[in-house]
Design a protein around this motif. Sequence first.
Motif, PDB file in Angstrom:
ATOM      1  N   UNK A 187      57.037 -22.920-101.307  1.00  0.00           N
ATOM      2  CA  UNK A 187      58.333 -22.686-101.948  1.00  0.00           C
ATOM      3  C   UNK A 187      59.126 -21.599-101.234  1.00  0.00           C
ATOM      4  N   UNK A 188      58.421 -20.817-100.413  1.00  0.00           N
ATOM      5  CA  UNK A 188      59.016 -19.638 -99.781  1.00  0.00           C
ATOM      6  C   UNK A 188      59.158 -19.896 -98.279  1.00  0.00           C
ATOM      7  N   UNK A 189      60.390 -20.017 -97.784  1.00  0.00           N
ATOM      8  CA  UNK A 189      60.609 -20.278 -96.357  1.00  0.00           C
ATOM      9  C   UNK A 189      59.946 -19.221 -95.481  1.00  0.00           C
ATOM     10  N   UNK A 190      59.911 -18.000 -95.964  1.00  0.00           N
ATOM     11  CA  UNK A 190      59.326 -16.917 -95.189  1.00  0.00           C
ATOM     12  C   UNK A 190      57.858 -17.108 -94.939  1.00  0.00           C
ATOM     13  N   UNK A 191      57.208 -17.864 -95.813  1.00  0.00           N
ATOM     14  CA  UNK A 191      55.774 -18.074 -95.638  1.00  0.00           C
ATOM     15  C   UNK A 191      55.485 -18.850 -94.357  1.00  0.00           C
ATOM     16  N   UNK A 192      56.287 -19.859 -94.052  1.00  0.00           N
ATOM     17  CA  UNK A 192      56.035 -20.640 -92.847  1.00  0.00           C
ATOM     18  C   UNK A 192      56.326 -19.818 -91.590  1.00  0.00           C
ATOM     19  N   UNK A 193      57.329 -18.950 -91.663  1.00  0.00           N
ATOM     20  CA  UNK A 193      57.583 -18.045 -90.542  1.00  0.00           C
ATOM     21  C   UNK A 193      56.383 -17.140 -90.329  1.00  0.00           C
ATOM     22  N   UNK A 222      46.527 -24.515 -97.963  1.00  0.00           N
ATOM     23  CA  UNK A 222      47.366 -24.646 -96.767  1.00  0.00           C
ATOM     24  C   UNK A 222      46.767 -23.917 -95.572  1.00  0.00           C
ATOM     25  N   UNK A 223      46.747 -24.597 -94.437  1.00  0.00           N
ATOM     26  CA  UNK A 223      46.259 -23.968 -93.211  1.00  0.00           C
ATOM     27  C   UNK A 223      46.862 -24.664 -92.004  1.00  0.00           C
ATOM     28  N   UNK A 224      47.003 -23.906 -90.931  1.00  0.00           N
ATOM     29  CA  UNK A 224      47.425 -24.459 -89.645  1.00  0.00           C
ATOM     30  C   UNK A 224      46.252 -24.348 -88.684  1.00  0.00           C
ATOM     31  N   UNK A 225      46.012 -25.441 -87.959  1.00  0.00           N
ATOM     32  CA  UNK A 225      44.980 -25.438 -86.931  1.00  0.00           C
ATOM     33  C   UNK A 225      45.618 -24.973 -85.615  1.00  0.00           C
ATOM     34  N   UNK A 226      44.980 -24.030 -84.942  1.00  0.00           N
ATOM     35  CA  UNK A 226      45.334 -23.630 -83.575  1.00  0.00           C
ATOM     36  C   UNK A 226      44.281 -24.247 -82.667  1.00  0.00           C
ATOM     37  N   UNK A 227      44.698 -25.166 -81.804  1.00  0.00           N
ATOM     38  CA  UNK A 227      43.745 -25.964 -81.023  1.00  0.00           C
ATOM     39  C   UNK A 227      44.125 -25.897 -79.549  1.00  0.00           C
ATOM     40  N   UNK A 228      43.175 -25.536 -78.700  1.00  0.00           N
ATOM     41  CA  UNK A 228      43.454 -25.482 -77.272  1.00  0.00           C
ATOM     42  C   UNK A 228      42.255 -24.982 -76.494  1.00  0.00           C
ATOM     43  N   UNK A 229      42.546 -24.423 -75.329  1.00  0.00           N
ATOM     44  CA  UNK A 229      41.484 -23.830 -74.514  1.00  0.00           C
ATOM     45  C   UNK A 229      40.739 -24.832 -73.647  1.00  0.00           C
TER      46      UNK A 229
END
Length: 112
Positions: free
Chosen positions: A54-60, A97-104
């Motif tokens: 609900x809070x735009x700042x959260x995604x930032x 809610x979570x974002x995956x950081x994938x690389x390397x």
Amino acid sequence: MSNCIFCRIIAGEIPCSKVYEDDLFLAFDDINPVAPVHVVVVPKKHIPTLMDVADDGLMQGLTDALRATARIKGIDNRGFKMVINCNKEGGQVIYHLHAHLIGGGTIDKNKI
Ligand code: 5GP
Ligand code: ZN
């Protein structure tokens, strides 16, 4: 939420390999990595899915935390994927809610 795995990790009830932490976010190595670097970045507040934000700042804030995590892992310039799975057909398994950081290196694209 006491029955949420990620809330329990945030509370310190379940151990994790912490990569980054600030007041609002925690990042830790994924237990089942699909690439040499696979980190999960979560808000400390329990929000079930991307659709519940609900809070735009959260995604930032989530993006900032993920970028900080990419720098810590040394893949900020090499490149990476940021993936957010949403709901059942989006492949979401943990409803915090979570974002995956994938690389390397090589990414197993059958798993993301
Ligand atoms: P989702 O499919 O919900 O987007 O991703 C959930 C991710 O959380 C999966 O990549 C899974 O491997 C990871 N995961 C599930 N349980 C745990 C755990 O107890 N500890 C850690 N570090 N990762 C977990
Ligand atoms: Zn939770």
